[in-house]
Enzyme design. Structure first.
Site, short mmCIF file in Angstrom:
data_model
loop_
_atom_site.label_atom_id
_atom_site.label_comp_id
_atom_site.label_asym_id
_atom_site.label_seq_id
_atom_site.Cartn_x
_atom_site.Cartn_y
_atom_site.Cartn_z
N CYS A 53 1.67 32.17 107.79
CA CYS A 53 1.26 31.94 106.40
C CYS A 53 2.49 31.92 105.51
CB CYS A 53 0.27 33.01 105.94
SG CYS A 53 0.95 34.69 106.01
N CYS A 56 4.90 34.92 105.41
CA CYS A 56 5.91 34.96 106.48
C CYS A 56 7.15 34.17 106.07
CB CYS A 56 5.33 34.38 107.77
SG CYS A 56 3.90 35.25 108.44
N ASP A 462 5.95 0.75 99.28
CA ASP A 462 7.07 -0.10 99.69
C ASP A 462 6.51 -1.51 99.84
OD1 ASP A 462 9.65 -0.84 100.82
OD2 ASP A 462 8.61 -0.88 102.74
N ASP A 646 7.09 2.11 105.43
CA ASP A 646 7.20 1.98 106.89
C ASP A 646 8.62 1.98 107.42
OD1 ASP A 646 7.93 -0.61 105.92
OD2 ASP A 646 7.45 -1.43 107.90
N ASP A 650 12.44 4.28 103.91
CA ASP A 650 11.30 4.92 103.24
C ASP A 650 11.08 6.36 103.70
OD1 ASP A 650 10.55 2.54 101.85
OD2 ASP A 650 9.66 1.79 103.71
#
Length: 776
Positions: A53, A56, A462, A646, A650
């Site tokens: 969590c 931590c 993009d 992609d 990017d």
């Protein structure tokens, strides 16, 4: 002093003692895992286990901040990867970091990309085995428990009842000892470090229930609670396995970037001889040979040769770039059909790929610090559960009850408040939503992204390979059929992407025989004494015709054909828009979401796509760092950004955005950074993830509110002694079933079809984003 402060004080004292007395020198094994920044600072990556969590994460970062020489310690919560940075004048002390992490209760080792898949596979196998053991035990123990319940209201003798209890103990005790190890180990490590984790109340409830059951069986009591303990473990392990399965399926960034890196390079020595060396041995000034079809291993400058380079993964540029002597090339670019001699300009670790990886790592570390719903819920859970059980025990003792009744009520409180429903509330919705998205062609990489998808109010696209299809297409026009067919046959002999677009027109025709490629220029063949040429405008003597075609269609690229002395023919090639792209953009704008294009491609190409889609805000020619800057500017203004891209350029922007989406054809590193991948050619999955995210968040909140209401009702009943541990276990199991059934509502089809837009006047004004003015 709280437990965390005590742990931090212990870590600081331990580190000081280690530095003064037993500080080991940095050996070669550790040095191999260190990287150096431009300022001389050292950095090491560690794989940390048992991070459950957000608390931590803060404990680790605060605990390491006091180590000598450490300037920063940042934990990526998504992949449990810790990055530690030392001052330039400090000696990196890796053993001290490992010792401090151990003192805090976390197992860790230096990050090795090669060992990561094996470690994850082993952990998954361990959890599934534990789940199978708990499931087998719970079925058999419950069968025996039902027999005892039925016998209690009939004619079962006490001897038979006790026998059934001990048979249950024979099954439940070893099964719980094995299946509960993930929780016991986590609780023990936390206690050793002075922390109380979510594993502690689970462990306490299971152990006390089993001990109480053994005591009840020894005393010949009517009820034992072995079934409740093993059922509790079974449900909790379901949640743990779901959490593990929803971890990112794509491996670490270093592994994904390896797809773009060359493992070795061919060095050209001063005497012209060739030798193969690892890429890590490249230094500025060396000359390397890049053969056709190879990726460039380091940034550099071309000294000799001509070729076409595919830079699309690096810059987003759609067309292959012709390079010759004096041109700059980047690591990761794919060489075309000519051999190149390149002088290295950047050593290994300083290339564009390395810069992209660093940008991406920082962006992911920043995003991993966002608390999700489960984190926020569990931060309050542990102290409340312990307080409720302690008050119950103290209250019964103060009222004059014996230890037996007091402990029985306290155990009932621990069982009834066990975080089973809470542990399933979020993962169950994530898994069901992931299945629903899969039916719509979306692969979810990160289950926590559903909450981020729900908050999106701005979508950044993009262009290349995202709004457009990744493969180029021949522009419609009046092409002479005979010439087109002949050029398409010649194109079958070329590997150039634009030639591939032209080759589609050949259908099933055979390629022109004896065709030969001219490095960096095109392909030629001799047919009936006539030379045929296909390639660049210079190669075909078609500079004027190509210039005219580009003036008419500035967003296109051109490939030229010439037969002997005949007039050259120019074929414009473009990247077509994805199916339903216009409808998707229209639906996003109608929903009051801002839509922008941030691209590394040429301005004319970006402008043409923006105009066709009705997107007023766009910018072209951006580097990865500039894309991140634009997205961060939006997020500082309070926007929640979905990045859809992609390419390699990017990837940092995908990591920096609030949520991200990539096509499955994206670069490996972009797939690693994206929260989800979509299949197929259509852009409608953008609407799918936004719709699924909103529905998933709504169901998660419903489950969390139900869990809270259930605890508010059940805790007073258990504390008052009205719920035995058996009834508490049944109530706990019932709550888990309810949240799971509610999660199944996420199976509703997302209906990713863009709705007709009937709302006018709701488009974002061109001036809404001053950093991105619409081009005239």
């Amino acid at each position: 002093m709280c437990c965390t402060d005590m742990a931090l004080a212990y870590v600081e004292a331990h580190a000081s003692w280690s530095a003064a007395n037993t500080r080991p020198s940095l050996g070669r094994d550790y040095a191999a895992f260190l990287t150096r920044g431009p300022d001389g600072s050292a950095r090491a990556a560690f794989a940390v286990e048992d991070v459950r969590c957000a608390s931590c994460m803060s404990t680790i970062e605060r605990g390491l901040a006091g180590l000598p020489g450490v300037t920063a310690a940042r934990l990526n919560f998504s992949d449990r990867r810790l990055a530690v940075t030392w001052r330039p004048d400090a000696e990196p002390d890796v053993p001290a970091v490992l010792s401090a992490l151990d003192a805090l209760g976390f197992r860790a080792q230096l990050f090795d990309p090669g060992s990561r898949p094996d470690a994850e596979t082993a952990e998954t196998k361990r959890l599934i085995t534990a789940l199978a053991v708990a499931g087998f035990a719970s079925m058999n123990v419950m069968l025996l428990a039902i027999s005892v319940w039925a016998g209690t209201v009939s004619d079962m003798t006490p001897e038979n009842r006790d026998l059934f209890h001990w048979i249950q103990a024979l099954i439940a005790l070893p099964a719980a000892a094995y299946a509960g190890r993930p929780f016991y180990e986590g609780a023990f490590r936390g206690l050793r470090a002075g922390r109380v984790t979510m594993d502690f109340p689970i462990t306490l409830g299971i152990v006390l229930t089993l001990v109480m059951s053994v005591v009840e069986s020894l005393s010949g009591a009517t009820h034992a609670y072995f079934d409740g303990a093993v059922m509790l473990l079974f449900f909790l392990l379901i949640g743990r396995v779901l959490e593990q399965s929803m971890r990112r399926r794509t491996r670490m960034l270093a592994e994904n970037l390896a797809a773009l890196r060359s493992e070795g390079a061919t060095v050209v020595d001063a005497d012209g001889s060739l030798r193969d060396v690892p890429t890590s041995d490249l230094v500025p000034g060396l000359r390397i040979l890049i053969r056709p079809g190879e990726r460039i291993p380091a940034d550099g400058v071309v000294e000799r040769g001509m070729s076409d380079l595919d830079h699309s993964l690096v810059t987003g540029e759609t067309a292959a770039i012709a390079v010759r002597g004096g041109d700059t090339v980047f690591a990761g670019a794919l060489n075309g059909n000519g051999a190149l001699t390149v002088r290295v300009a950047a050593a290994s670790g300083s290339s564009l790929l390395d810069a992209v990886e660093a940008l991406m790592r920082r962006a992911l570390e920043a995003r991993s610090r966002t608390l999700v719903l489960a984190d926020r819920a569990t931060r309050l859970y542990v102290p409340l559960v312990h307080a409720a059980a302690a008050l119950t025990l103290a209250g019964w003792l103060a009222a004059g009850a014996g230890w037996h009744a007091a402990i029985l009520s306290a155990v009932a409180v621990l069982i009834v408040t066990c975080p089973c429903a809470l542990g399933l509330a979020i993962p169950a919705v994530q898994v069901v939503s992931a299945g629903s998205l899969f039916r719509d062609g979306v692969l979810l990489n990160d289950g926590t992204a559903l909450e981020r998808f729900a908050a999106i109010d701005t979508v950044v696209f993009d262009k290349t390979g995202t709004l457009t299809l990744p493969e180029p297409s021949l522009t419609d026009g009046d092409h002479p059929p005979g010439i087109l067919a002949l050029a398409a046959r010649l194109a079958l002999s070329s590997r150039h992407p634009m030639a591939a677009a032209l080759a589609k027109a050949a259908g099933g025709a055979e390629p022109v025989p004896d065709a030969q490629e001219a490095a960096g220029l095109g392909v030629r063949a001799l047919v009936d004494g006539v030379e045929l040429r296909l390639g660049s405008a210079r190669f075909c003597g078609a500079e004027a015709e190509a210039a005219a075609a580009l003036a008419e269609n500035p967003a296109a690229s051109v490939i030229c054909f010439r037969a002997g002395d005949a007039a050259p023919v120019v074929f414009p090639v473009h990247q077509a828009l994805r199916p339903e792209a216009a409808q998707v953009v229209e639906a996003l704008l109608a929903a009051d979401r801002r839509v922008l294009i941030l691209s590394g491609d040429r301005a004319p190409a970006v402008e043409a796509v923006a105009a066709r889609l009705g997107i007023a805000e766009w910018e072209a020619g951006l580097t990865p760092l500039e894309k991140i800057a634009r997205i961060e500017a939006l997020q500082r203004a309070g926007r929640r950004v979905l990045m859809v891209g992609d390419g390699l350029n990017d990837a940092p922007a995908l990591a920096a955005a609030h949520a991200s989406l990539s096509p499955v054809t994206a670069a490996h590193v972009s797939q690693a950074a994206a929260d989800a991948l979509f299949l197929g050619r259509s852009l409608t999955p953008v609407l799918s993830v936004l719709d699924a995210g909103a529905r998933a968040r709504r169901l998660m909140l419903q489950n969390l509110w139900f869990s809270a209401a259930y605890n508010l009702l059940a805790v007073p009943l258990a504390a008052a002694g009205w719920l035995t541990p058996l009834i508490a276990a049944l109530a706990m199991s019932g709550s888990s079933v309810i949240v799971t059934l509610n999660a199944l509502r996420a199976r509703v089809a997302t209906g990713a079809r863009p709705a007709p837009v009937a709302i006018a006047g709701r488009r974002a004004p061109p001036s809404a984003f001053p950093l991105l003015p619409g081009r005239p």
